[in-house]
Design an enzyme around this catalytic site. Structure first.
Site, PDB file in Angstrom:
ATOM      1  N   GLU A  55       0.864  -1.213  -0.094  1.00 45.63           N
ATOM      2  CA  GLU A  55      -0.002   0.077  -0.018  1.00 45.63           C
ATOM      3  C   GLU A  55       0.873   1.072  -0.042  1.00 45.63           C
ATOM      4  OE1 GLU A  55      -0.279  -2.740   1.623  1.00 45.63           O
ATOM      5  OE2 GLU A  55      -2.225  -3.090   2.598  1.00 45.63           O
ATOM      6  N   CYS A  86      -1.901  -2.448   7.265  1.00 45.18           N
ATOM      7  CA  CYS A  86      -1.503  -2.300   8.554  1.00 45.18           C
ATOM      8  C   CYS A  86      -1.668  -0.956   8.927  1.00 45.18           C
ATOM      9  CB  CYS A  86      -0.056  -2.693   8.644  1.00 45.18           C
ATOM     10  SG  CYS A  86       1.141  -1.393   7.944  1.00 45.18           S
ATOM     11  N   CYS A  89       0.248   1.924   7.163  1.00 43.38           N
ATOM     12  CA  CYS A  89      -0.203   2.231   5.952  1.00 43.38           C
ATOM     13  C   CYS A  89      -1.564   3.167   6.100  1.00 43.38           C
ATOM     14  CB  CYS A  89      -0.481   1.108   4.972  1.00 43.38           C
ATOM     15  SG  CYS A  89       0.980   0.335   4.343  1.00 43.38           S
TER      16      CYS A  89
HETATM   17  N1  THU Z   1       2.285  -6.467   4.249  1.00 46.67           N
HETATM   18  C1  THU Z   1       1.714  -5.775   3.193  1.00 46.67           C
HETATM   19  O1  THU Z   1       2.442  -5.591   2.140  1.00 46.67           O
HETATM   20  N2  THU Z   1       0.593  -4.937   3.246  1.00 46.67           N
HETATM   21  C2  THU Z   1      -0.364  -5.412   4.067  1.00 46.67           C
HETATM   22  O2  THU Z   1      -1.520  -4.836   4.120  1.00 46.67           O
HETATM   23  C3  THU Z   1       0.131  -6.196   5.255  1.00 46.67           C
HETATM   24  C4  THU Z   1       1.270  -6.921   5.336  1.00 46.67           C
HETATM   25  C5  THU Z   1       3.357  -7.044   3.894  1.00 46.67           C
HETATM   26  C6  THU Z   1       4.535  -6.813   4.736  1.00 46.67           C
HETATM   27  C7  THU Z   1       5.514  -7.914   4.630  1.00 46.67           C
HETATM   28  O3  THU Z   1       6.053  -7.838   3.357  1.00 46.67           O
HETATM   29  C8  THU Z   1       4.528  -8.937   4.558  1.00 46.67           C
HETATM   30  O4  THU Z   1       3.474  -8.443   4.078  1.00 46.67           O
HETATM   31  C9  THU Z   1       4.166  -9.879   5.779  1.00 46.67           C
HETATM   32  O5  THU Z   1       4.022  -9.034   6.811  1.00 46.67           O
END
Ligand code: THU
Length: 133
Positions: A55, A86, A89
């Site tokens: 994101e 998260c 974000c």
């Molecule tokens: N992650 C995202 O890219 N977006 C989300 O909404 C949640 C988590 C990624 C971060 C990390 O590279 C992986 O997912 C595991 O946490």
């Protein structure tokens, strides 16, 4: 653009994730008010804490290409549990995209629709410190 088409863009973006540590690939597609789409996918580091979510990469990519008004964000990840952005974000999206619509897809046939305010009901913002200056 339909919600389904924007979610399909997020699934395409997900293919570019660099997620060799978590093995959890996430894709994002951010639609600007004038119809441009910016992709993001998570990029992880051997120094784990440097990893960046899909994101934020989509948002930073759009901002640094000169786009500042946003309409919808789609997020895609293959997972039995519903995926949500998260907290970090959500904060950045709140700062730069306001109360946008967020489309959440945990399989190619499912879309959950939430507003940013539903996911982050009490956001911190520059209004908290602008009044101090
Ligand atoms: N992650 C995202 O890219 N977006 C989300 O909404 C949640 C988590 C990624 C971060 C990390 O590279 C992986 O997912 C595991 O946490």
């Amino acid at each position: 653009m339909t919600n389904e088409a924007l979610v399909a863009e997020a699934w395409r973006a997900r293919e570019f994730a660099q997620a060799s540590y978590s093995k959890f690939s996430v894709g994002a597609a951010l639609l600007t008010k004038n119809g441009n789409i910016f992709w993001g996918a998570n990029v992880e580091s051997s120094s784990y804490g440097l990893s960046v979510c899909a994101e934020r990469i989509a948002l930073f990519s759009a901002l640094t290409a000169g786009h500042t008004t946003f309409e919808r964000l789609a997020v895609a990840a293959e997972t039995p549990l519903q995926i949500f952005p998260c907290g970090a974000c959500l904060q950045l999206l709140s700062d730069y995209a306001g109360d946008i619509t967020i489309l959440l897809s945990k399989s190619s046939s499912e879309i959950m629709i939430k507003s940013l305010r539903e996911l982050l009901p009490y956001p911190f913002g520059n209004r908290h410190f602008d009044s101090n200056s």
